[in-house]
Design a protein around this motif. Structure first.
Motif, PDB file in Angstrom:
ATOM      1  N   ARG A 144      51.815  62.477  68.403  1.00  0.00           N
ATOM      2  CA  ARG A 144      52.331  61.233  67.810  1.00  0.00           C
ATOM      3  C   ARG A 144      52.223  60.079  68.792  1.00  0.00           C
ATOM      4  O   ARG A 144      51.904  58.952  68.403  1.00  0.00           O
ATOM      5  CB  ARG A 144      53.782  61.429  67.368  1.00  0.00           C
ATOM      6  N   ARG A 145      52.492  60.371  70.057  1.00  0.00           N
ATOM      7  CA  ARG A 145      52.435  59.310  71.069  1.00  0.00           C
ATOM      8  C   ARG A 145      51.010  58.792  71.224  1.00  0.00           C
ATOM      9  O   ARG A 145      50.780  57.581  71.293  1.00  0.00           O
ATOM     10  CB  ARG A 145      52.953  59.849  72.405  1.00  0.00           C
ATOM     11  N   ILE A 193      55.279  58.407  80.708  1.00  0.00           N
ATOM     12  CA  ILE A 193      56.649  58.492  80.195  1.00  0.00           C
ATOM     13  C   ILE A 193      57.477  57.324  80.717  1.00  0.00           C
ATOM     14  O   ILE A 193      58.258  56.711  79.974  1.00  0.00           O
ATOM     15  CB  ILE A 193      57.303  59.827  80.595  1.00  0.00           C
ATOM     16  N   ASP A 203      54.249  64.476  82.336  1.00  0.00           N
ATOM     17  CA  ASP A 203      54.896  63.807  81.218  1.00  0.00           C
ATOM     18  C   ASP A 203      56.069  64.595  80.653  1.00  0.00           C
ATOM     19  O   ASP A 203      56.957  64.024  80.017  1.00  0.00           O
ATOM     20  CB  ASP A 203      53.879  63.578  80.085  1.00  0.00           C
ATOM     21  N   VAL A 218      54.861  65.979  69.676  1.00  0.00           N
ATOM     22  CA  VAL A 218      55.337  64.703  70.221  1.00  0.00           C
ATOM     23  C   VAL A 218      54.196  63.984  70.929  1.00  0.00           C
ATOM     24  O   VAL A 218      54.003  62.766  70.773  1.00  0.00           O
ATOM     25  CB  VAL A 218      56.506  64.930  71.198  1.00  0.00           C
ATOM     26  N   MET A 219      53.415  64.728  71.721  1.00  0.00           N
ATOM     27  CA  MET A 219      52.279  64.135  72.419  1.00  0.00           C
ATOM     28  C   MET A 219      51.241  63.615  71.433  1.00  0.00           C
ATOM     29  O   MET A 219      50.657  62.545  71.641  1.00  0.00           O
ATOM     30  CB  MET A 219      51.647  65.171  73.357  1.00  0.00           C
ATOM     31  N   LEU A 227      49.620  55.002  70.440  1.00  0.00           N
ATOM     32  CA  LEU A 227      48.916  54.172  71.417  1.00  0.00           C
ATOM     33  C   LEU A 227      47.577  53.691  70.865  1.00  0.00           C
ATOM     34  O   LEU A 227      47.189  52.536  71.060  1.00  0.00           O
ATOM     35  CB  LEU A 227      48.699  54.962  72.714  1.00  0.00           C
ATOM     36  N   LYS A 240      56.605  54.228  78.769  1.00  0.00           N
ATOM     37  CA  LYS A 240      57.145  54.262  77.414  1.00  0.00           C
ATOM     38  C   LYS A 240      58.649  53.992  77.427  1.00  0.00           C
ATOM     39  O   LYS A 240      59.171  53.284  76.566  1.00  0.00           O
ATOM     40  CB  LYS A 240      56.841  55.617  76.763  1.00  0.00           C
ATOM     41  N   LYS A 261      63.142  59.213  70.528  1.00  0.00           N
ATOM     42  CA  LYS A 261      62.012  58.287  70.526  1.00  0.00           C
ATOM     43  C   LYS A 261      60.896  58.745  71.472  1.00  0.00           C
ATOM     44  O   LYS A 261      59.710  58.589  71.163  1.00  0.00           O
ATOM     45  CB  LYS A 261      62.477  56.886  70.943  1.00  0.00           C
ATOM     46  N   ILE A 262      61.278  59.302  72.626  1.00  0.00           N
ATOM     47  CA  ILE A 262      60.284  59.656  73.642  1.00  0.00           C
ATOM     48  C   ILE A 262      59.724  61.056  73.444  1.00  0.00           C
ATOM     49  O   ILE A 262      58.510  61.280  73.523  1.00  0.00           O
ATOM     50  CB  ILE A 262      60.891  59.544  75.059  1.00  0.00           C
ATOM     51  N   TRP A 263      60.621  62.022  73.187  1.00  0.00           N
ATOM     52  CA  TRP A 263      60.178  63.416  73.076  1.00  0.00           C
ATOM     53  C   TRP A 263      60.233  63.960  71.650  1.00  0.00           C
ATOM     54  O   TRP A 263      59.753  65.054  71.390  1.00  0.00           O
ATOM     55  CB  TRP A 263      61.015  64.316  73.979  1.00  0.00           C
TER      56      TRP A 263
END
Length: 233
Positions: A119-120, A162, A98, A116-117, A124, A165, A186-188
């Motif tokens: 929050r992701r 990733i 990821d 970041v992980m 989800l 997403k 947004k992603i990281w």
């Protein structure tokens, strides 16, 4: 104590101690593995929230560890490696990692990527609780948000977390050009140069999976020096 649990897979004692001490200081739970065999055992037994994985392990190459874990789990995997060549990053990311952090690294960046992980994962879980049933369609492309799956025609696309997403982000903004900075934020959760480099790798692999065997159809348009856009088909 933070209930978030991290599996540290690292054969170098000083680095292993640095990471574990950092996590302990910030109230994270952690597990330790010194080689690939221990890593697979710990991952399957305890199902950690995130894996910090070194590639240069004494018994099994880290890329093989990624592939084996991906056979049964989508747990986030952050590679922490001294291998800095693009080919190594591409192989690890394309195998299912990821994120990719190159040694030497700063403790602050390591913690930021871990947040970041977190929050992701929270996002989800929130989506699952809401029971979203919306489905996105674009030509042959279909995204089932509730199931967390994407399809091209009747075939399910084998996407890494990733890649999925990224696909959802582009789909939710179909027709709009999303800048590198916007996407990486947004992603990281940040716009580090390393994240922009990773973004290019992920976009290349995602585009290949979307357009494989159907070169006449294009879903993702690259705006050089700016970002990417999902094209409506």
């Amino acid at each position: 104590m933070n209930k978030f649990q991290v599996l540290i897979v690292e054969d170098d004692p000083p680095i292993r101690n640095l990471i574990s001490t950092t996590l302990k200081t910030h109230d994270y739970k952690y597990l330790l593995a010194k080689n690939g065999e221990e890593a697979l055992l710990q991952a399957s037994t305890y199902s950690p929230d995130v894996v910090f994985l070194d590639l240069g392990l004494p018994d099994i190459d880290g890329v093989e560890i990624i592939k084996k874990i991906r056979e049964w789990s989508n747990m986030p995997i952050i590679v922490i490696s001294a291998r800095s060549e693009d080919e190594d990053k591409i192989e690890a990311l394309d195998s299912g990692a990821d994120d990719y952090l190159t040694k030497p690294f700063s403790v602050e960046e390591l913690l930021a990527r871990l947040r970041v992980m977190q929050r992701r994962i929270a996002l989800l879980k929130s989506d699952d609780e809401k029971g979203e049933k919306s489905v996105y369609t674009n030509g042959k492309l279909k995204i089932d948000y509730a199931a967390g799956c994407a399809y091209k025609g009747d075939e399910e696309l084998r996407l890494t977390p990733i890649e999925y997403k990224l696909l959802c982000l582009l789909a939710q903004n179909t027709g709009k050009v999303l800048t590198h900075k916007y996407i990486t934020q947004k992603i990281w959760g940040s716009a580090w140069d390393s994240n922009v480099a990773s973004l290019r790798v992920f976009m290349a692999t995602l585009r290949k999976k979307l357009e494989d065997g159907d070169e006449a159809v294009s879903y993702i348009q690259t705006h050089i020096g700016i970002g990417y856009r999902m094209i409506k088909n």
